[in-house]
Design an enzyme around this catalytic site. Structure first.
Site: not given
Ligand code: DSN
Length: 411
Positions: A53, A55, A199, A225, A228, A234
């Site tokens: 933990y 925090e 984003d 994120t 990708k 994730r």
């Molecule tokens: N679900 C993702 C996508 O396919 O672009 C984005 O969060």
């Protein structure tokens, strides 16, 4: 990983983990948001760091025993700042949508106006869709792409911004294939006094590799994120100007999250180290080259692509003049072991459950080592399957896909 404990403790989950690993190895993913996490990322994720933990933030935790965890989180922060030339980085966000919600809450009051690209024109649920908390808590106004070019019309966006005086303009998308003129977004934000939130989730890997422009210095806040094109866990990273650092940090913890997932943060640090290597630049260049060939080959076969092509890793096949909709195409290709995702096209007459488009991306096949030759083979196969619109033929193609996958194992 040998899963020796999992096997004896929970044979049911063990079998499913093995089955999913085999499925990933023997099928292809052209889902633009998916990739194969680096093996080192998987190892960090499975480490005992999950037990802790933590925090709070580095040097200011609510529990003892965080001396080593602080070093881990500092590494992730410093690597993110260096790679994207950012003044401040927060690496605790659990994923893209919670990160965006935290950012809105840091910069806005509930009910404030925000501009975001409509989901059906390439935006994202968390950019103000009515089913998302973003759309319920804030007054989102959606901008759209131009009907002819299918790209952002900046003059229209500017007018919308002048009329609505938003607190934030969200730029950056999940189904927009073209390069974005970030400076134009900045100029509009400056004119109306809005924050610019970029984003970067889909293109983060190519930006990190330096093969797509880095917009960090133009944005007030950047969210990306890491699973990708970065091939990480994730999770999400939030970058911002120093002046906003306190607000952003407070909005993530304690504002919208509790204890950070330090095993995931270690894995974020690992993928950022991978992204610093020269080989990663070669990978990112090949992602773009593969997408370009895929687009050219599809166009040669008379497919229309949204915005007439791609400058990134993704492209949207417009099936509205073909005898098949997006969902049918997605289902048919899945039978062959080619995984894709249906996508609305701008001004789509069909609902998102059916959709007239199919989104394809090259990050995952490139991670397996596939190049232009394999992309050409794949496009030919996709064309045959879609034209025949016949489940039997799709099933027959599965053997060819399996063979191809064997030659290009998940690395
Ligand atoms: N679900 C993702 C996508 O396919 O672009 C984005 O969060």
């Amino acid at each position: 990983m040998n899963y020796k404990h999992l096997k004896s403790s929970d044979p049911e989950i063990y079998k499913l983990v093995r089955a999913e690993t085999r499925r990933q190895a023997s099928e292809l993913t052209l889902i633009a948001s998916e990739n194969y996490a680096w093996p080192a990322v998987l190892e960090a994720l499975a480490s005992p760091l999950t037990n802790k933990y933590a925090e709070g933030y580095v040097g200011k935790r609510y529990y003892s025993g965080n001396k080593i965890i602080d070093k881990v989180e500092t590494l992730a922060i410093e690597r993110a700042k260096a790679l994207f030339c950012a003044e401040h980085a927060n690496v605790q966000a659990l994923s893209g949508t919670p990160a965006n919600l935290a950012i809105y809450s840091a910069l806005c009051n509930y009910g404030d106006t925000i501009l975001g690209l409509s989901l059906s024109h390439g935006g994202h649920l968390s950019h103000g869709h009515s089913v998302s908390a973003s759309g319920k808590l804030y007054k989102f106004i959606n901008y759209e792409v131009d009907q002819t070019s299918e790209q952002i019309n900046f003059e229209k966006l500017r007018q919308l911004a002048l009329e609505n005086q938003p607190k934030i303009i969200v730029a950056g998308f999940s189904a927009y294939p073209r390069n974005i003129d970030w400076q134009k977004f900045r100029n509009i934000c400056d004119e109306v006094g809005a924050y610019l939130l970029i984003d970067l989730s889909h293109t983060a890997g190519m930006v990190a590799a330096g093969v797509l422009p880095n917009p960090t210095n133009l944005a007030d806040v950047v969210m990306m994120t890491t699973h990708k094109t970065l091939r990480g866990p994730r999770a999400a990273i939030v970058l911002c100007k120093l002046a906003l650092a306190e607000k952003i940090d407070k909005a993530i913890f304690p504002g919208t999250q509790g204890g950070p997932h330090e095993n995931t943060i270690a894995a974020v640090a690992v993928c950022l180290a991978e992204a610093q290597r020269p080989e990663f630049k070669t990978y990112a260049e090949q992602i773009l080259a593969n997408a370009k060939v895929m687009a050219d080959e599809l166009k040669n076969l008379s497919y229309h692509l949204v915005a007439d092509g791609t400058d990134t890793h993704l492209l949207i096949l417009d099936l509205s003049h073909k005898n098949i909709n997006g969902r049918e195409a997605e289902n048919l290709l899945a039978i062959a072991g080619i995984n894709t995702s249906r996508s609305t096209i701008p001004f789509d007459p069909l609902p998102p459950t059916k959709a007239s488009g199919l989104r394809l991306g090259t990050a995952a096949i490139t991670a397996r080592g596939m190049k232009e030759t394999e992309v050409k083979i794949l496009v030919k196969m996709i064309d045959e399957i879609l034209k025949a619109n016949d489940k039997k033929l799709a099933k027959q193609k599965k053997a060819e896909i399996k063979e191809l996958c064997k030659k290009f194992p998940v690395q």
